[in-house]
Design a protein around this motif. Sequence first.
Motif, PDB file in Angstrom:
ATOM      1  N   MET A 188       0.818  -1.216   0.000  1.00 55.91           N
ATOM      2  CA  MET A 188       0.000   0.000   0.000  1.00 55.91           C
ATOM      3  C   MET A 188       0.849   1.264   0.000  1.00 55.91           C
ATOM      4  SD  MET A 188      -3.002  -1.051   2.707  1.00 55.91           S
ATOM      5  CE  MET A 188      -4.100  -2.430   2.410  1.00 55.91           C
ATOM      6  N   ALA A 189       2.164   1.101  -0.084  1.00 57.61           N
ATOM      7  CA  ALA A 189       3.068   2.247  -0.084  1.00 57.61           C
ATOM      8  C   ALA A 189       2.703   3.216  -1.206  1.00 57.61           C
ATOM      9  CB  ALA A 189       4.508   1.772  -0.253  1.00 57.61           C
ATOM     10  N   GLY A 190       2.609   4.482  -0.853  1.00 54.51           N
ATOM     11  CA  GLY A 190       2.298   5.509  -1.828  1.00 54.51           C
ATOM     12  C   GLY A 190       0.825   5.875  -1.913  1.00 54.51           C
ATOM     13  N   LEU A 191      -0.034   5.154  -1.185  1.00 55.54           N
ATOM     14  CA  LEU A 191      -1.476   5.430  -1.231  1.00 55.54           C
ATOM     15  C   LEU A 191      -1.932   6.326  -0.088  1.00 55.54           C
ATOM     16  CD1 LEU A 191      -2.890   1.886  -2.138  1.00 55.54           C
ATOM     17  CD2 LEU A 191      -2.208   3.738  -3.681  1.00 55.54           C
ATOM     18  N   ASP A 192      -1.035   6.689   0.817  1.00 52.12           N
ATOM     19  CA  ASP A 192      -1.427   7.392   2.039  1.00 52.12           C
ATOM     20  C   ASP A 192      -2.112   8.725   1.788  1.00 52.12           C
ATOM     21  OD1 ASP A 192       1.216   7.836   1.083  1.00 52.12           O
ATOM     22  OD2 ASP A 192       1.728   8.921   2.903  1.00 52.12           O
ATOM     23  N   ARG A 193      -1.617   9.491   0.860  1.00 52.75           N
ATOM     24  CA  ARG A 193      -2.193  10.821   0.626  1.00 52.75           C
ATOM     25  C   ARG A 193      -3.613  10.735   0.074  1.00 52.75           C
ATOM     26  NH1 ARG A 193       3.134  13.999  -1.847  1.00 52.75           N
ATOM     27  NH2 ARG A 193       4.380  13.866   0.072  1.00 52.75           N
ATOM     28  N   ARG A 194      -3.852   9.781  -0.806  1.00 48.11           N
ATOM     29  CA  ARG A 194      -5.194   9.624  -1.368  1.00 48.11           C
ATOM     30  C   ARG A 194      -6.183   9.167  -0.297  1.00 48.11           C
ATOM     31  NH1 ARG A 194      -4.688   6.218  -6.836  1.00 48.11           N
ATOM     32  NH2 ARG A 194      -6.942   6.669  -6.862  1.00 48.11           N
ATOM     33  N   ILE A 195      -5.733   8.295   0.607  1.00 45.55           N
ATOM     34  CA  ILE A 195      -6.612   7.815   1.678  1.00 45.55           C
ATOM     35  C   ILE A 195      -6.907   8.961   2.649  1.00 45.55           C
ATOM     36  CG2 ILE A 195      -6.933   6.087   3.474  1.00 45.55           C
ATOM     37  CD1 ILE A 195      -6.631   4.939   0.638  1.00 45.55           C
ATOM     38  N   LYS A 196      -5.905   9.761   2.938  1.00 46.37           N
ATOM     39  CA  LYS A 196      -6.101  10.900   3.845  1.00 46.37           C
ATOM     40  C   LYS A 196      -7.108  11.885   3.273  1.00 46.37           C
ATOM     41  CE  LYS A 196      -3.641  14.713   6.094  1.00 46.37           C
ATOM     42  NZ  LYS A 196      -2.317  15.387   6.279  1.00 46.37           N
ATOM     43  N   GLU A 197      -7.005  12.185   1.982  1.00 47.69           N
ATOM     44  CA  GLU A 197      -7.937  13.113   1.339  1.00 47.69           C
ATOM     45  C   GLU A 197      -9.367  12.596   1.413  1.00 47.69           C
ATOM     46  OE1 GLU A 197      -6.479  13.582  -2.605  1.00 47.69           O
ATOM     47  OE2 GLU A 197      -4.735  14.791  -2.009  1.00 47.69           O
ATOM     48  N   ALA A 198      -9.542  11.286   1.304  1.00 45.44           N
ATOM     49  CA  ALA A 198     -10.884  10.708   1.268  1.00 45.44           C
ATOM     50  C   ALA A 198     -11.487  10.531   2.654  1.00 45.44           C
ATOM     51  CB  ALA A 198     -10.844   9.351   0.554  1.00 45.44           C
ATOM     52  N   THR A 199     -10.646  10.417   3.689  1.00 42.88           N
ATOM     53  CA  THR A 199     -11.156  10.130   5.034  1.00 42.88           C
ATOM     54  C   THR A 199     -11.124  11.332   5.972  1.00 42.88           C
ATOM     55  OG1 THR A 199      -8.973   9.392   5.793  1.00 42.88           O
ATOM     56  CG2 THR A 199     -10.456   7.714   4.874  1.00 42.88           C
ATOM     57  N   GLY A 200     -10.204  12.257   5.722  1.00 36.65           N
ATOM     58  CA  GLY A 200     -10.097  13.433   6.579  1.00 36.65           C
ATOM     59  C   GLY A 200      -9.399  13.183   7.903  1.00 36.65           C
ATOM     60  N   VAL A 201      -8.719  12.047   8.042  1.00 35.48           N
ATOM     61  CA  VAL A 201      -7.969  11.751   9.266  1.00 35.48           C
ATOM     62  C   VAL A 201      -6.515  11.472   8.894  1.00 35.48           C
ATOM     63  CG1 VAL A 201     -10.002  10.806  10.423  1.00 35.48           C
ATOM     64  CG2 VAL A 201      -8.442   9.269   9.190  1.00 35.48           C
ATOM     65  N   PRO A 202      -5.594  11.557   9.861  1.00 36.44           N
ATOM     66  CA  PRO A 202      -4.198  11.217   9.562  1.00 36.44           C
ATOM     67  C   PRO A 202      -4.074   9.773   9.102  1.00 36.44           C
ATOM     68  CG  PRO A 202      -4.358  12.366  11.665  1.00 36.44           C
ATOM     69  CD  PRO A 202      -5.767  12.040  11.253  1.00 36.44           C
ATOM     70  N   VAL A 203      -3.256   9.555   8.086  1.00 37.39           N
ATOM     71  CA  VAL A 203      -3.020   8.220   7.547  1.00 37.39           C
ATOM     72  C   VAL A 203      -1.521   7.954   7.570  1.00 37.39           C
ATOM     73  CG1 VAL A 203      -3.204   6.711   5.529  1.00 37.39           C
ATOM     74  CG2 VAL A 203      -5.071   8.291   6.095  1.00 37.39           C
ATOM     75  N   VAL A 204      -1.139   6.842   8.182  1.00 37.03           N
ATOM     76  CA  VAL A 204       0.279   6.517   8.340  1.00 37.03           C
ATOM     77  C   VAL A 204       0.645   5.351   7.435  1.00 37.03           C
ATOM     78  CG1 VAL A 204       2.116   5.898   9.945  1.00 37.03           C
ATOM     79  CG2 VAL A 204       0.163   7.249  10.753  1.00 37.03           C
ATOM     80  N   ASP A 205       1.597   5.601   6.557  1.00 35.03           N
ATOM     81  CA  ASP A 205       2.170   4.537   5.736  1.00 35.03           C
ATOM     82  C   ASP A 205       3.370   3.991   6.485  1.00 35.03           C
ATOM     83  OD1 ASP A 205       3.306   2.933   3.768  1.00 35.03           O
ATOM     84  OD2 ASP A 205       4.239   4.631   2.752  1.00 35.03           O
ATOM     85  N   GLY A 206       3.392   2.694   6.737  1.00 31.37           N
ATOM     86  CA  GLY A 206       4.455   2.088   7.522  1.00 31.37           C
ATOM     87  C   GLY A 206       5.835   2.252   6.924  1.00 31.37           C
ATOM     88  N   VAL A 207       5.925   2.267   5.597  1.00 25.15           N
ATOM     89  CA  VAL A 207       7.220   2.430   4.941  1.00 25.15           C
ATOM     90  C   VAL A 207       7.780   3.819   5.214  1.00 25.15           C
ATOM     91  CG1 VAL A 207       8.387   2.552   2.705  1.00 25.15           C
ATOM     92  CG2 VAL A 207       6.742   0.716   3.163  1.00 25.15           C
ATOM     93  N   ALA A 208       6.937   4.844   5.052  1.00 27.65           N
ATOM     94  CA  ALA A 208       7.373   6.215   5.327  1.00 27.65           C
ATOM     95  C   ALA A 208       7.726   6.390   6.792  1.00 27.65           C
ATOM     96  CB  ALA A 208       6.274   7.197   4.920  1.00 27.65           C
ATOM     97  N   ALA A 209       6.900   5.808   7.672  1.00 28.21           N
ATOM     98  CA  ALA A 209       7.170   5.914   9.106  1.00 28.21           C
ATOM     99  C   ALA A 209       8.481   5.229   9.467  1.00 28.21           C
ATOM    100  CB  ALA A 209       6.024   5.290   9.900  1.00 28.21           C
ATOM    101  N   ALA A 210       8.733   4.082   8.876  1.00 22.10           N
ATOM    102  CA  ALA A 210       9.932   3.311   9.215  1.00 22.10           C
ATOM    103  C   ALA A 210      11.203   4.018   8.795  1.00 22.10           C
ATOM    104  CB  ALA A 210       9.855   1.928   8.565  1.00 22.10           C
ATOM    105  N   VAL A 211      11.200   4.645   7.623  1.00 24.62           N
ATOM    106  CA  VAL A 211      12.431   5.290   7.168  1.00 24.62           C
ATOM    107  C   VAL A 211      12.759   6.505   8.030  1.00 24.62           C
ATOM    108  CG1 VAL A 211      11.468   6.849   5.403  1.00 24.62           C
ATOM    109  CG2 VAL A 211      13.761   5.925   5.113  1.00 24.62           C
ATOM    110  N   THR A 212      11.738   7.232   8.476  1.00 26.85           N
ATOM    111  CA  THR A 212      12.009   8.386   9.337  1.00 26.85           C
ATOM    112  C   THR A 212      12.487   7.943  10.719  1.00 26.85           C
ATOM    113  OG1 THR A 212       9.657   8.493   9.934  1.00 26.85           O
ATOM    114  CG2 THR A 212      10.388   9.887   8.137  1.00 26.85           C
ATOM    115  N   LEU A 213      11.924   6.850  11.228  1.00 22.98           N
ATOM    116  CA  LEU A 213      12.392   6.320  12.512  1.00 22.98           C
ATOM    117  C   LEU A 213      13.807   5.764  12.397  1.00 22.98           C
ATOM    118  CD1 LEU A 213       9.256   4.509  13.986  1.00 22.98           C
ATOM    119  CD2 LEU A 213      10.367   6.557  14.860  1.00 22.98           C
ATOM    120  N   ALA A 214      14.092   5.074  11.314  1.00 23.72           N
ATOM    121  CA  ALA A 214      15.433   4.512  11.117  1.00 23.72           C
ATOM    122  C   ALA A 214      16.474   5.624  11.063  1.00 23.72           C
ATOM    123  CB  ALA A 214      15.473   3.681   9.842  1.00 23.72           C
TER     124      ALA A 214
END
Length: 250
Positions: free
Chosen positions: A188-214
């Motif tokens: 699902m990597a890369g779909l976070d922004r589209r899901i956020k626009e459709a739901t109106g809540v924060p959406v976390v992509d695990g790949v993006a989260a992992a690279v920033t934590l690493a």
Amino acid sequence: MTGQPIRILIANVNTTASMTETIRAQAAAYASPGTEVIGLTPAFGAESVEGNFESYLAAVAVMDAVVRYDGPYDAVIQAGYGEHGREGLQELLDVPVVDITEAAAQMAMLVGRSYSVVTTLDRAVPQIEDRLKLAGLLDRCASVRASGLSVLELEKDPDRAVEAIVEQALTAVEGDRAEVICLGCGGMAGLDRRIKEATGVPVVDGVAAAVTLAESLVRLGLTTSKVRTYATPRPKVITGWPITRAGENS
């Protein structure tokens, strides 16, 4: 490590090379300037990981891919949601190891009281719940919901994937009272922004989260503790073990 270039390995848990590149590109998009992200595809295993058998197989395959990598690196990301193997990598390696399942949940808890995970098939739900429980992250999980799509279907039809994920995400927000949505699959990597626009809540992509934590762990000079749980494996004869370090004969 402040100011030094960082090199991160991100290991796909399945053998679909195109998905490895999607995952790598997503991680690179969120990485800091100067950070190099290298994607690894296992040499053996399933084309998509959906269940415990394939997950245990992937755990060995990912360890194999990482130890076979012949080059320097500062951190490793395991890009499988709810999959096994992170602990084994932590024993084998001295550098930080980040799992996308745990990274997504940890980030979600910083921006909301509760989160829900939207994953692929229903059979993945118990496995993800178990992974979150083992990591101590399940208490604030409102639900784990299945989109009904397989891992390979996500890549084949992204528009259909977004529609299915949004449906379950809205149910999680409205029915389960989730305040944040975690995307429960590396595919699902890369779909976070589209899901956020459709739901109106924060959406976390695990790949993006992992690279920033690493990156943060490397910059802080933090590595996995080796005093007990993740101590380096004791040297011993292991018959038939497929893992071979780079430069050794298989």
